[in-house]
Design a protein around this motif. Structure first.
Motif, short mmCIF file in Angstrom:
data_model
loop_
_atom_site.label_atom_id
_atom_site.label_comp_id
_atom_site.label_asym_id
_atom_site.label_seq_id
_atom_site.Cartn_x
_atom_site.Cartn_y
_atom_site.Cartn_z
N THR A 51 24.92 -20.59 -18.11
CA THR A 51 24.98 -19.41 -18.97
C THR A 51 25.39 -19.79 -20.37
O THR A 51 25.55 -18.93 -21.23
CB THR A 51 25.99 -18.39 -18.42
OG1 THR A 51 27.23 -19.05 -18.23
CG2 THR A 51 25.52 -17.79 -17.12
N TYR A 60 20.23 -17.33 -15.86
CA TYR A 60 21.07 -18.33 -15.19
C TYR A 60 20.28 -19.02 -14.08
O TYR A 60 20.31 -20.24 -13.93
CB TYR A 60 22.32 -17.67 -14.62
CG TYR A 60 23.07 -18.52 -13.65
CD1 TYR A 60 23.73 -19.66 -14.08
CD2 TYR A 60 23.10 -18.21 -12.30
CE1 TYR A 60 24.40 -20.46 -13.19
CE2 TYR A 60 23.77 -19.00 -11.40
CZ TYR A 60 24.41 -20.13 -11.85
OH TYR A 60 25.06 -20.92 -10.95
N ASN A 66 25.77 -25.16 -8.45
CA ASN A 66 26.86 -25.17 -9.44
C ASN A 66 27.62 -23.85 -9.42
O ASN A 66 27.13 -22.84 -8.92
CB ASN A 66 26.37 -25.55 -10.84
CG ASN A 66 25.63 -24.45 -11.54
OD1 ASN A 66 25.78 -23.29 -11.22
ND2 ASN A 66 24.81 -24.82 -12.51
N LEU A 67 28.84 -23.88 -9.97
CA LEU A 67 29.75 -22.77 -9.74
C LEU A 67 29.70 -21.68 -10.80
O LEU A 67 30.35 -20.65 -10.64
CB LEU A 67 31.19 -23.30 -9.64
CG LEU A 67 31.56 -23.98 -8.33
CD1 LEU A 67 32.95 -24.55 -8.41
CD2 LEU A 67 31.47 -22.97 -7.19
N ASN A 68 28.94 -21.91 -11.89
CA ASN A 68 28.93 -20.94 -12.99
C ASN A 68 28.68 -19.52 -12.51
O ASN A 68 29.34 -18.58 -12.93
CB ASN A 68 27.85 -21.30 -14.01
CG ASN A 68 28.20 -22.52 -14.78
OD1 ASN A 68 29.22 -23.14 -14.49
ND2 ASN A 68 27.38 -22.91 -15.73
N GLY A 69 27.70 -19.38 -11.61
CA GLY A 69 27.33 -18.05 -11.15
C GLY A 69 28.46 -17.36 -10.41
O GLY A 69 28.69 -16.17 -10.59
N SER A 101 23.74 -19.37 -7.43
CA SER A 101 24.79 -20.38 -7.53
C SER A 101 24.73 -21.34 -6.34
O SER A 101 24.82 -22.56 -6.51
CB SER A 101 26.14 -19.68 -7.59
OG SER A 101 27.17 -20.60 -7.62
N LEU A 126 21.45 -23.50 -6.69
CA LEU A 126 21.49 -24.53 -7.73
C LEU A 126 22.61 -25.52 -7.51
O LEU A 126 22.63 -26.59 -8.11
CB LEU A 126 21.68 -23.88 -9.11
CG LEU A 126 20.58 -22.99 -9.62
CD1 LEU A 126 21.04 -22.22 -10.84
CD2 LEU A 126 19.36 -23.82 -9.99
N ILE A 145 31.63 -17.86 -10.81
CA ILE A 145 32.67 -17.45 -11.77
C ILE A 145 32.26 -16.17 -12.47
O ILE A 145 33.06 -15.26 -12.67
CB ILE A 145 32.92 -18.59 -12.77
CG1 ILE A 145 33.61 -19.73 -12.03
CG2 ILE A 145 33.76 -18.12 -13.93
CD1 ILE A 145 33.59 -21.02 -12.74
#
Lengths: 99, 477
Positions: B189, B183, A54-57, A49, A52, A59
């Motif tokens: 994802t 990911y 971005n915050l997806n990881g 995260s 890259l 979360i």
């Protein structure tokens, strides 16, 4: 190149968890090794995260922590129920069901 | 943002999730002295909730939406899956009531756990994001761990739960590592975002896909990771076994369908073929020597997972339809067979003497109705026409032939002939042997009979007229 260090650390932790699950015979220790595996995956997610941007990881990590907590509650309850009936949590002695 | 359209398109999910919570409250509202009332109320409430959800799922059949910020899909495939899962749980709830009373485990949590696991299974099928797949899978599995150990004073039930729990949690680690790699490579994802990236073949990415596939192999009970199935299925309460082996597997295969089609896993037919063949071989061959009926059906369920895997050789619209048809027939015959087992099960005796094949000797003379139902389920499992199990196998093997994997189909047909032996053995025991001692029926239950009869009617109707299902599956791309 910083990412690689984090990944190597996480995979080392993951391997320690896997080896622990496969070799230890105490249900609680096996369970702790599984938690180690889950937390090493958290480390992988967080480092990806940050790499890259971005915050997806991050979360996803919260979801993993929540599920791991639920799993811990259920797992310890099952281990206690087993201990009350059988007075052992050694996995080698849990062998009624086999062919 | 979440808007009202999202809620309107996910009514079955909301009903089932809400019903789980309401059931939990109902259990606590009533004092202990009114246990009978609360039990009946919860039972009928669960049935009503499931019927309502089925009705709304039929309305969703023609939709094609991605809702909740691209997290949930609603289309023909997911609605059909929802209907199948809901029907499976409906049959389970119907057959559970008297079994739970008989085993003195008639607690309201049972129904709420069933509802929550159903919620998880529906999420898995409808997921459009790997987070939702993970949460749904865990919701299902955690409920299953508790349900497997629901007879908490019986050591075999505890044992089944702890084996399932430790292995399930272990494989969750691999699933998560796989998702983390996917990911890391694609930067998202979300299925929609991942398909937009058009991921190339990269070691990291392939490793991630492999790890997720391994986790699904475990959940579906296919070859290298099938060793937990017989132990867990034998120790768990019989109605729970029927549910886990039919509905649980269906949910896992349903999620596998979307996983395969999103990540375009059409380039690994050799891996799938090997998994399918070894699974069929292992299940059918080891089932030959079993003397316990629950274990026998556990191994047969491994074999059935192998047949379904054949449909994954190449995911196209025909093979998806074949897999779904197989899942419909499998859910009916597998849970039906376990309903009969739960009724024949002896009240007393330890684990080794319970549910032996011996206790089925002469059942046809003492209980012709039960034996007739069991015979139909076993014929259907063996794939003998005119029951739905036959068409399931027919379409699955046809889908393999269509993509030029004739040899897989031939091996599958030969192995399913091996499988006929052990099903016929049980049928012979029931009809052509004299009773050994007295066969005691654990309990008589109109609800369980109704559930079994519903399954038989379904098997017969879909077997004589398969178009009843196929016409709903036509819209699947």
């Amino acid at each position: 190149m910083e990412l690689n260090f984090y990944l190597i650390l996480a995979l080392l932790l993951f391997s320690i968890g896997v080896i622990g699950v496969l070799t230890r015979r105490n249900a609680i220790v096996v369970f702790m090794c599984i938690e180690l595996m889950l937390n090493s995956v958290n480390l992988v997610f967080v480092s990806f995260s940050s790499f890259l941007g971005n915050l997806n990881g991050q979360i996803f990590v919260f979801f993993i922590m929540t599920v791991a907590a639920a799993e811990a509650a259920i797992g310890l309850a099952i281990i206690i129920a087993l201990y009350r009936n059988k007075s052992t949590i050694n996995l080698d002695e849990i062998n009624i069901l086999k062919w | 943002m979440i808007n009202s359209l999202d809620f309107a398109n996910s009514i079955p999910l909301l009903i089932i999730g809400g019903a789980g919570l309401v059931v939990m409250l109902l259990e606590t509202i009533f004092p202990k002295s009114q246990k009978g009332t609360s039990e009946t109320l919860i039972f009928y409430f669960s049935l009503a909730a499931i019927v309502a959800a089925i009705t709304f799922s039929f309305g969703d059949l023609t939709k094609n939406f991605i809702i909740y910020n691209k997290f949930i899909r609603v289309n023909t495939l997911t609605s059909v899956l929802n209907i199948v899962l809901l029907t499976g749980i409906f049959i389970t709830v119907l057959s559970s009531k008297n079994y739970l009373q008989q085993e003195k485990i008639n607690h309201g949590e049972y129904y709420s756990l069933l509802m929550f696991s159903l919620f998880g299974m529906m999420l898995m099928g409808q997921a459009n994001d790997l987070i939702v797949v993970f949460v749904g899978l865990e919701l299902m599995s955690i409920c299953f761990y508790v349900l497997a150990g629901f007879m908490r004073r019986k050591v075999e039930s505890n044992e089944s739960a702890i084996k399932y729990f430790l292995l399930g949690a272990f494989l969750t680690g691999f699933l998560l590592l796989g998702i983390a790699f996917i990911y890391g490579y694609t930067g998202s994802t979300n299925y929609t975002a991942i398909t937009d990236v058009h991921p190339q073949k990269d070691t990291f990415y392939l490793l991630g896909l492999t790890l997720v596939f391994i986790a699904f192999i475990f959940k579906t009970g296919s070859f290298p990771l099938q060793m937990w199935i017989p132990d867990v299925y034998q120790g768990a309460p019989t109605v729970v076994t029927g549910m886990m082996s039919s509905v649980g597997k269906t949910a896992a295969f349903g999620a596998l369908i979307s996983f395969f089609s999103i990540f375009a896993l059409n380039n690994i037919p050799m891996v799938v073929a090997m998994v399918a063949i070894l699974t069929m071989l292992y299940g059918n061959v080891v089932a030959l020597v079993q003397s316990n009926i629950k274990r026998l059906l556990a191994y047969s369920s491994i074999a059935h997972a192998g047949y379904i895997m054949v449909g994954f050789l190449s995911i196209n619209s025909f093979s998806i339809r074949a897999v779904l048809f197989y899942l419909v027939s499998y859910i009916l015959m597998q849970s039906g067979a376990f309903i009969i087992i739960s009724m024949v099960e002896e009240k007393t005796g330890d684990n080794t003497s319970k549910n032996t094949l011996e206790s089925y000797k002469g059942l046809g003379k003492t209980n012709p109705m039960l034996s007739l139902l069991m015979t139909i389920f076993l014929f259907s499992l063996a794939g003998i026409p005119p029951f739905a199990g036959f068409w399931g196998k027919y379409y699955i093997f046809l889908s393999a032939i269509q993509v030029n994997y004739l040899w897989v189909a031939i091996i599958g047909i030969l192995l399913s002939l091996v499988g006929v032996y052990y099903y016929i053995k049980v049928i012979l025991y029931m009809w052509f042997y004299e009773p050994v001692g007295e066969t005691t029926i654990a309990y008589r239950s109109d609800f369980s009979y109704t559930a079994a009869v519903i399954s038989v009617i379904g098997l017969f109707a879909f077997g004589v007229y398969p178009d009843l299902i196929l016409r709903y599956l036509r819209n699947i791309i």
